[in-house]
Design an enzyme around this catalytic site. Structure first.
Site, short mmCIF file in Angstrom:
data_model
loop_
_atom_site.label_atom_id
_atom_site.label_comp_id
_atom_site.label_asym_id
_atom_site.label_seq_id
_atom_site.Cartn_x
_atom_site.Cartn_y
_atom_site.Cartn_z
N LYS A 264 -4.39 -38.21 55.59
CA LYS A 264 -3.02 -37.79 55.34
C LYS A 264 -2.04 -38.82 55.89
CE LYS A 264 -2.07 -36.79 59.81
NZ LYS A 264 -1.09 -37.57 60.62
N PRO B 281 -9.17 -46.09 58.30
CA PRO B 281 -9.13 -46.74 59.62
C PRO B 281 -9.02 -45.72 60.74
CG PRO B 281 -7.57 -47.78 58.10
CD PRO B 281 -8.06 -46.54 57.42
N GLY C 198 -5.24 -39.17 60.58
CA GLY C 198 -6.02 -37.95 60.70
C GLY C 198 -7.42 -38.05 60.13
N ASP D 60 -4.49 -31.31 64.02
CA ASP D 60 -4.15 -31.42 62.61
C ASP D 60 -5.30 -31.04 61.68
OD1 ASP D 60 -5.62 -33.63 63.28
OD2 ASP D 60 -4.21 -35.11 62.50
#
Length: 298
Positions: A13, A96, A102, A138
């Site tokens: 995200k 990455p 996230g 998250d």
């Protein structure tokens, strides 16, 4: 159950907007954010083995710490359901790590989704989201899997209507901004300042209206950007390069250090990607997603 297998994709995200508020009594910060899935993802396969309680985790030559989001997802699922079937999980990383995208939380959420599909324990979406919160703040968003207004410490999630499907370019400039470091820098910069207080419903309404506008009209911001880009000049350099390519909107994601730009059509995005990828090693093209491609295959 031996030999059953599930494959799943775990999208990352970006934060189109991230307003970090004050410190709560539990030590966490409240946030007001827009989480937007993009078409950059890790791939995961989950297979059953005949070693009860065992877990084999492979990550394509990358060494994962013993405590990681995938192992936490397996532990949380086993504790909730009592299912101890042995598992082998293969993770192919493309997102990455430590880039504010996230990726780890998405991997953990994807494993929960895969285990739920594999064993059908009858968990509701709400129960899966509660398990996901044990993985990371998250992670519940990735269970929801749609563009959302996220508040609290990440547990309050409200779907945004009229998903935007613009193309974009993302750069990870090769620096790591730790979450703890980012919050510390932000808190230090705010000493003596009062935090704005607005009801979540009012904020949701305002951000929803703005989300529906064309990106060049967005006034979204990331509270971390000023302090993190000051400490790590490559972040500002990457943002400047994206803006110079004509991005309609450009920001840093999460606590850093990846930055992204939104374009109004694929042709402009492709040109920007072609030029920027010659300068920046970790450069990616993407599209905003209306829903999660966490499609499961037997």
């Amino acid at each position: 159950m031996f030999g059953k297998k599930i494959e799943i994709d775990a999208p990352c995200k970006i934060n189109l907007h991230l307003n970090v508020k004050g410190i709560r009594s539990d030590g966490y910060h409240d946030i007001e954010s827009i989480f937007q899935l993009i078409s950059l993802y890790d791939s995961i396969s989950v297979s059953t083995t005949n070693e009860a309680g065992g877990l084999i985790l492979n990550c394509g030559g990358m060494d994962l710490p013993e405590d990681n989001t995938v192992s936490r997802a397996v532990m949380a699922f086993r504790e909730k359901t009592g299912i101890k079937t042995g598992l082998e999980i293969n993770l192919t990383k493309r997102v990455p790590s430590g880039a504010g995208l996230g990726g780890g939380s998405s991997d953990g959420a994807a494993v929960l989704r895969a285990l739920d599909k594999l064993f059908s324990p009858g968990l509701s979406s709400g129960e899966l989201e509660k398990l996901a919160l044990e993985i990371g703040s998250d992670a519940p968003f990735f269970i929801k899997g749609c563009p959302s207004f996220v508040s609290g410490r990440g547990e309050f999630i409200r779907r945004l209507d009229k998903p935007r499907l613009f193309p974009g370019v993302l750069i990870w400039p090769g620096v790591h901004s730790g979450t703890g470091e980012a919050y510390s820098l932000l808190d230090s910069s705010r000493k003596g300042m009062e935090h704005e207080t607005r009801e979540a419903e009012e904020v949701f309404t305002l951000l929803s209206r703005e989300y529906a506008l064309s990106p060049e009209k967005w006034t979204f911001f990331n509270s971390f950007t000023p302090v993190i880009s000051e400490k790590y000049p490559p972040i500002k350099a990457a943002m400047d390069d994206i803006k110079d390519m004509g991005a309609l909107f450009c920001e840093m994601s999460g606590s850093g250090a990846s930055v992204f730009g939104i374009f109004d059509n694929e042709e402009k995005m492709s040109k920007a990607f072609r030029i920027l990828s010659e300068k920046w090693e970790n450069c990616y093209s993407f599209f905003l997603l209306a829903f999660s491609p966490m499609s499961l295959h037997n």
